[in-house]
Structures are given as structure tokens and as C-alpha cells.
Write an enzyme that holds these catalytic residues in place. Structure first.
Site, mmCIF file in Angstrom:
data_model
loop_
_atom_site.group_PDB
_atom_site.id
_atom_site.type_symbol
_atom_site.label_atom_id
_atom_site.label_comp_id
_atom_site.label_asym_id
_atom_site.label_seq_id
_atom_site.Cartn_x
_atom_site.Cartn_y
_atom_site.Cartn_z
ATOM 1 N N HIS A 1 -9.763 4.714 -0.365
ATOM 2 C CA HIS A 1 -8.882 4.733 0.813
ATOM 3 C C HIS A 1 -9.627 5.416 1.961
ATOM 4 C CE1 HIS A 1 -4.749 3.704 -0.847
ATOM 5 N NE2 HIS A 1 -5.561 3.588 -1.889
ATOM 6 N N ASP B 1 0.848 -1.192 0.000
ATOM 7 C CA ASP B 1 0.000 0.000 0.000
ATOM 8 C C ASP B 1 0.891 1.254 0.000
ATOM 9 O OD1 ASP B 1 -2.438 1.401 0.257
ATOM 10 O OD2 ASP B 1 -2.301 1.413 2.454
ATOM 11 N N GLU C 1 -2.861 6.491 -7.679
ATOM 12 C CA GLU C 1 -3.838 7.429 -7.094
ATOM 13 C C GLU C 1 -3.872 8.729 -7.878
ATOM 14 O OE1 GLU C 1 -3.807 7.731 -2.789
ATOM 15 O OE2 GLU C 1 -4.205 9.894 -2.886
ATOM 16 N N THR D 1 -11.841 3.905 7.467
ATOM 17 C CA THR D 1 -12.237 4.017 8.881
ATOM 18 C C THR D 1 -13.150 5.220 9.103
ATOM 19 O OG1 THR D 1 -10.177 2.988 9.575
ATOM 20 C CG2 THR D 1 -11.334 4.303 11.245
ATOM 21 N N HIS E 1 -7.488 9.476 5.374
ATOM 22 C CA HIS E 1 -6.929 8.436 6.256
ATOM 23 C C HIS E 1 -7.118 8.803 7.726
ATOM 24 C CE1 HIS E 1 -4.391 7.753 2.556
ATOM 25 N NE2 HIS E 1 -4.807 6.526 2.805
ATOM 26 N N ASN F 1 -10.022 0.159 1.436
ATOM 27 C CA ASN F 1 -8.907 0.039 2.390
ATOM 28 C C ASN F 1 -9.348 0.360 3.814
ATOM 29 O OD1 ASN F 1 -7.411 -0.261 0.070
ATOM 30 N ND2 ASN F 1 -5.941 1.349 0.555
HETATM 31 P P1 13P Z 1 -7.935 4.233 7.289
HETATM 32 O O1 13P Z 1 -6.743 4.205 8.179
HETATM 33 O O2 13P Z 1 -8.700 5.491 7.372
HETATM 34 O O3 13P Z 1 -8.797 3.024 7.445
HETATM 35 O O4 13P Z 1 -7.371 4.213 5.776
HETATM 36 C C1 13P Z 1 -6.794 3.061 5.284
HETATM 37 C C2 13P Z 1 -6.131 3.297 3.998
HETATM 38 O O5 13P Z 1 -6.660 3.947 3.128
HETATM 39 C C3 13P Z 1 -4.823 2.694 3.796
HETATM 40 O O6 13P Z 1 -4.286 3.037 2.577
#
Ligand code: 13P
Length: 282
Positions: free
Chosen positions: A206, A82, A134, A209, A178, A228
Site C-alpha cells: 500500500h 480496498d 493487513e 505514491t 498512504h 496500490n
Molecule cells: P497512496 O495514496 O499513497 O498511493 O496509497 C494507495 C493505497 O495504498 C490505497 O490503499
């Protein structure tokens, strides 16, 4: 079945109209927890680690562990680097046998991003690995060390970028970031549907969370085929351990180990349901 190319996983997700969870792992416990959730729910998955995390979990140690877990799994698993930023690291992941790598040139000028991504696409041909890149800028940063400003993807640039680079999937920015969101995320579904209309390859979200179940579903019904999740997994493992201490249930290291696995397992399982990937391993 086990170690798979990410292209194949995402093609099936397009055909079956669901998304594959791409779960970041930091250690063996998280690998075990995510694989357990995938096997139990019969979900295809992606195990990933970001280049910026390799100072904690060196690639030559965690990489072979991720690959070994994928090879012995009873469901299809792709192993992905990643946010690769250096060609050295991407080359190392390819030599280890990762079935997918991301080159993140989102901070570069458009032409430089195209040029570097094309170099990575050429490198990946030697092993047949998939390549993600990206366009636009996902906010924050994978490890929270820098607060990168979010810049939404231009649908026309996304079309040009994917045609000129030949990437297998494309990460886009539609208001996602992120880490934990400071405010409720407001995803730009207008941009998503326009990118989906113009771009042929599967799209990647991405910053999973903190996104609501409804928004996740809307995303994977509109072109997002890889999602992700990182912070939520780390937080779930850490919380399980903390609760164990608070309840006085941790008597030694292996109680910590068990709780870390459980946290990663529960978090991954929950997301597999929301992504509609349950039962899609067969
Ligand atoms: P989060 O940490 O917000 O879940 O994002 C994960 C991500 O996009 C890793 O590339």
C-alpha cells in the site's frame, strides 16, 4: 478475458515475476483513464475503491460502473474493495460482483484481526472472490483523515496470520504510508525478504505514491505482487485540469472531463511500466 478474479491475476504475476497495479478510482473519468492505459500497454490491472471514499462515490453507483468497465475491457481486470472495515460494506461489494475484497483489521489486536478476517474469508466463499487482509500497520490513512502511526509487520506474525486465516494475499507494512510522504520513504527490505520467505501468499504494497522506481522494482522482485496507487492518480487528474485552466484551454465541462481521463491514463501507464506488467495481459 475481462472481469477476473484477483487470485488468478496475482498467481500469474508470481509466475511472471511482476506486479499488478491496483488503481484507486473516484469517478468514471478515472475508470476510463486507467482502463485506457491498461488496454494500450496490454497490462492486467485491478480497479479499486476504499470504503472510506464511498461517502463521495457511493458503492451502488461506482461499483456497477467499475464492473461494467472491467467486463468490456480487452485486458484482464479485477474489481476490488480496498480497506473494507465493515462487514456490511464487504457484503455489499460481494453481492455487486466484486472479484476481491480487503478486510483491514490492522488496527485490531492480533486475535481479533484473525477472527474478523476468517469471517470475511467465509463470506467471500459464497462468490469465490479473493480476500486481502493487513498485518502490521501501513502509515497514514487512505483518505488522509487520520495519521495512523506506521508499525512494521512482524514476519512471524505474518506467517501465523496467513496460515490461520487462509487469505489470498497479504498487505504488509515495511515503512510505507498512504498519501504524500513527508520525507523520502525508507523501505525495510530486510523485513520484506523475511516475510516473503515465511509467507506463501502474494504480498501487497500500500502507499505507492512517492515510492521510487528502484524501490518499486525491488519490491516486486521480492514478493510484492499487488501495488496500490491512489493519491498519485487523484493528483495527476487534478493537475491536468489545473494546468488546463492556467493555460486558458478549458472552455467548458468536457475539457475538464478529457483532462481528468488523461491524468489518470498517464499516471497509470507510467506505473505499469515500472511494475513490469506491460504485455502481460496476453
Ligand atoms: P497512496 O495514496 O499513497 O498511493 O496509497 C494507495 C493505497 O495504498 C490505497 O490503499
Amino acid at each position: 478475458m475481462p472481469l477476473c478474479n484477483m487470485k488468478d491475476l496475482l498467481k500469474k504475476a508470481e509466475e511472471g515475476n511482476y506486479a499488478v497495479g491496483s488503481f484507486s478510482v473516484a469517478n468514471m473519468e478515472m475508470i476510463l483513464g486507467v482502463i485506457k492505459a491498461a488496454e494500450e500497454t496490454r497490462s492486467p490491472i485491478i480497479l479499486q475503491i476504499a470504503e472510506v471514499r464511498l461517502n463521495h462515490s457511493p458503492l451502488h453507483i461506482i461499483g456497477p460502473a467499475m464492473l461494467a468497465a472491467a467486463k468490456s475491457a480487452t485486458v484482464p481486470v479485477a474489481v476490488h474493495l480496498d480497506h473494507g472495515t465493515s462487514l456490511e460494506c464487504i457484503g455489499q461489494a460481494l453481492r455487486l460482483g466484486f472479484t476481491s475484497v480487503m478486510f483491514d483489521g490492522s488496527h485490531l489486536p492480533f486475535e481479533k484481526n484473525v477472527e474478523m478476517t476468517k469471517t470475511v474469508v467465509e463470506m467471500a466463499k459464497s462468490t469465490g472472490a479473493a480476500v486481502e487482509a493487513e498485518i502490521g500497520c501501513v502509515g497514514g490513512s487512505e483518505d488522509g483523515s487520520v495519521d495512523i502511526a506506521m508499525r512494521c509487520t512482524s514476519p512471524e506474525q505474518a506467517r501465523l496470520f496467513s496460515e490461520r486465516t487462509g487469505v489470498d494475499c497479504l498487505a504488509i507494512a515495511i515503512g510505507n504510508a498512504h498519501g504524500f510522504y513527508k520525507d523520502e520513504p525508507e523501505l525495510r527490505f530486510d523485513i520484506l525478504s523475511e516475510v516473503d520467505r515465511l509467507v506463501d501468499v502474494p504480498l501487497v504494497l500500500h502507499g505507492g505514491t512517492g515510492i521510487s522506481d528502484e524501490d518499486f522494482i525491488r519490491c516486486h522482485q521480492n514478493g510484492i505482487k499487488k501495488i496500490n496507487i491512489a493519491t498519485a492518480t487523484f493528483a495527476a487528474s487534478e493537475r491536468k485540469v489545473r494546468e488546463g485552466y492556467e493555460k486558458g484551454e478549458i472552455k467548458g465541462y468536457y475539457d475538464v472531463h478529457t483532462r481528468e481521463i488523461e491524468g489518470a491514463y498517464e499516471n497509470a501507464k507510467k506505473h505499469m511500466g515500472i511494475f513490469y506488467s506491460v504485455g502481460k495481459a496476453e
